[in-house]
Design an enzyme around this catalytic site. Structure first.
Site, PDB file in Angstrom:
ATOM      1  N   CYS A  25      -4.766   2.415  -3.715  1.00  0.00           N
ATOM      2  CA  CYS A  25      -3.539   3.031  -2.982  1.00  0.00           C
ATOM      3  C   CYS A  25      -2.407   2.110  -3.399  1.00  0.00           C
ATOM      4  CB  CYS A  25      -3.715   3.371  -1.434  1.00  0.00           C
ATOM      5  SG  CYS A  25      -5.279   4.332  -1.094  1.00  0.00           S
TER       6      CYS A  25
ATOM      7  N   LYS B 134     -10.287  -0.776  10.682  1.00  0.00           N
ATOM      8  CA  LYS B 134     -10.180  -2.146   9.880  1.00  0.00           C
ATOM      9  C   LYS B 134     -10.589  -3.226  10.573  1.00  0.00           C
ATOM     10  CE  LYS B 134      -7.691  -0.514   6.098  1.00  0.00           C
ATOM     11  NZ  LYS B 134      -7.345  -0.906   4.700  1.00  0.00           N
TER      12      LYS B 134
ATOM     13  N   GLN C 167      -4.601  -4.757   6.815  1.00  0.00           N
ATOM     14  CA  GLN C 167      -5.218  -5.624   6.100  1.00  0.00           C
ATOM     15  C   GLN C 167      -5.666  -7.083   6.754  1.00  0.00           C
ATOM     16  OE1 GLN C 167      -6.701  -3.513   3.682  1.00  0.00           O
ATOM     17  NE2 GLN C 167      -8.356  -4.647   3.989  1.00  0.00           N
TER      18      GLN C 167
ATOM     19  N   ASP D  68       3.143  -4.347   7.942  1.00  0.00           N
ATOM     20  CA  ASP D  68       1.716  -3.766   7.854  1.00  0.00           C
ATOM     21  C   ASP D  68       0.694  -4.823   8.063  1.00  0.00           C
ATOM     22  OD1 ASP D  68      -0.311  -2.247   7.233  1.00  0.00           O
ATOM     23  OD2 ASP D  68       0.300  -1.630   5.079  1.00  0.00           O
TER      24      ASP D  68
ATOM     25  N   HIS E 114       0.813  -1.205   0.010  1.00  0.00           N
ATOM     26  CA  HIS E 114       0.015  -0.051   0.020  1.00  0.00           C
ATOM     27  C   HIS E 114       0.839   0.965  -0.189  1.00  0.00           C
ATOM     28  CE1 HIS E 114      -2.823   2.974   1.587  1.00  0.00           C
ATOM     29  NE2 HIS E 114      -3.727   1.900   1.517  1.00  0.00           N
TER      30      HIS E 114
HETATM   31  N1  ALA Z   1      -6.255   1.031   2.528  1.00  0.00           N
HETATM   32  C1  ALA Z   1      -7.747   0.710   2.536  1.00  0.00           C
HETATM   33  C2  ALA Z   1      -8.134  -0.102   1.336  1.00  0.00           C
HETATM   34  O1  ALA Z   1      -7.455  -0.786   1.079  1.00  0.00           O
HETATM   35  C3  ALA Z   1      -8.446   2.095   2.644  1.00  0.00           C
HETATM   36  O2  ALA Z   1      -9.255   0.164   0.672  1.00  0.00           O
END
Ligand code: ALA
Length: 405
Positions: free
Chosen positions: A363, A225, A202, A199, A122
């Site tokens: 992103c 998240k 997610q 990171d 990201h």
């Molecule tokens: N990183 C977040 C996404 O994947 C905002 O949508």
């Protein structure tokens, strides 16, 4: 009805009608919906418990400080850290990574040192490193991917070397859903003496985190998240490393003593928490983590995996759909395009059907470059989705294809 089906009732957003119809929320990778216990905790704090933390000498201030520190302990347990002082509250994973790049990076990186990233990162795990590379003369290297969206281990072996000072990688790709073998990557980095930064933005909504078992040096995630509030994130750091790191921002709370001649700094984690934090968000992160614990990882993964496999199988039957990323063992998301149709147009038709997805580059523009597209449609699933959501989604995609072809 699977036991997870009961989760739906915990999320008030899903009880409303939008344009007279139910909402099919498939954008949890962008932000998870909030369950009642989180919403109520934020409201309770703002209604009856408001006070600043680590400063006051009165009842509410003491109480707020206690709740704040209880939340830190809950995060410590959630990531399996050794000590609460290893947990720094930030405003999100992005700030955690910027803190690290500026605090650890400015001191420890030098000209020609290498920062190893991966193609699936990201922007939040790319740009902060580019900024510190410009400041220090360090160089960015990138591990490429295999055609099915996994990390290319041979490329990793080529790029990881004694010049690598830091290997920063995602535990889970927000665009492809790829889950990386964190422990294995950490041990490869350690073998060349590099520190590791994971990171976890997610990853945390569907997977157990164990920073000690992994042996990772730093781990970042965002509250929103994982069913928590906005404006709170976490940076886990190994005690020894945090103790040697300078502050990221100056201000109240992060100091031991200030004179105009000199300032000495507080201990970690307070040294890294300048200014009044987002107190209600930190406090309400605890019920969010408890909410996950209530279901357990096995039930969450089983439920979400069933949905994502159903979505993938259905998409494969629609001619012209191109799916990205591994076909199994991923986070609960599908990323795809329909050949010849712009992803934004697909998103618009889906929205008209009340199917909420994310479209665009997510992103991850360097990843888009190698996928050969400017964006994808991404549908992501969570505890509150059900098979009917998947069916409505597939129907909407088929309709988009028919209308736009
Ligand atoms: N990183 C977040 C996404 O994947 C905002 O949508």
């Amino acid at each position: 009805m699977s036991s997870m089906e009961k989760a739906r009732a915990d999320f008030p957003v899903l009880t409303q009608k939008i344009r007279g119809k139910n909402l099919v929320y498939l954008d949890s990778a962008a932000t998870a919906l909030k369950p009642w216990p989180v919403i109520e905790r934020i409201s309770l704090f703002n209604s009856y418990e408001t006070a600043n933390v680590h400063r006051g000498a009165h009842y509410l201030a003491d109480q707020a400080t206690r709740y704040f520190e209880e939340s830190r302990a809950a995060v410590r347990d959630f990531v399996h850290a050794r000590a609460s002082e290893e947990i720094i509250f930030t405003k999100g994973a992005t700030e955690s990574l910027n803190l690290l790049a500026q605090s650890w990076g400015r001191v420890n990186l030098h000209a020609n040192d290498e920062i190893l990233l991966t193609r699936m990162e990201h922007h939040a795990n790319i740009v902060p490193w580019q900024m510190v590379a410009q400041q220090t003369g360090a160089k960015i290297k990138v591990v490429e991917l295999t055609p099915d969206g996994q990390l290319d281990r041979q490329d990793l072996a080529r790029k990881l070397s004694p010049l690598t000072k830091v290997f920063a990688f995602t535990a889970c790709s927000n665009t492809l859903g790829t889950i990386n073998p964190v422990a294995e990557l950490v041990s490869a980095a350690k073998a060349v003496g590099a520190i590791t930064v994971v990171d976890g933005a997610q990853f945390v909504a569907n997977h157990a985190v164990d920073v000690q078992a992994w042996g990772v040096d730093f781990f970042a995630f965002s509250g929103h998240k994982v069913f928590g509030p906005y404006g709170v994130g976490v940076l886990y750091g190994r005690q020894e490393l945090l103790r040697s790191m300078p502050p990221y921002q100056g201000g109240g709370s992060m100091i031991a003593k200030v004179t105009f001649a000199e300032t000495t700094y507080n201990e970690s984690p307070f040294r890294f928490e300048a200014g009044t934090p987002n107190i209600e968000a930190v406090i309400a992160l605890k019920p969010a983590l408890e909410y996950v614990g209530k279901w357990g990882w096995a039930a969450i993964q089983e439920h979400e995996n069933e949905l994502v496999q159903k979505a993938r199988a259905g998409l494969r039957e629609i001619a012209g759909v191109r799916l990205f990323g591994p076909s199994q063992g991923t986070a609960p998301l599908v990323s795809f395009v329909i050949e010849g149709i712009h992803h934004s147009d697909v998103g618009q038709i889906l929205d008209q059907e009340n199917v909420a997805v994310r479209v665009g580059h997510h992103c991850t523009q360097p990843l888009m470059e190698v996928l050969g597209v400017t964006g994808t449609v991404r549908a992501s699933f969570s505890v509150y989705n059900n098979t009917q959501d998947v069916e409505l989604f597939l129907k909407a995609v088929a309709k988009a294809k028919e209308m736009l072809s």
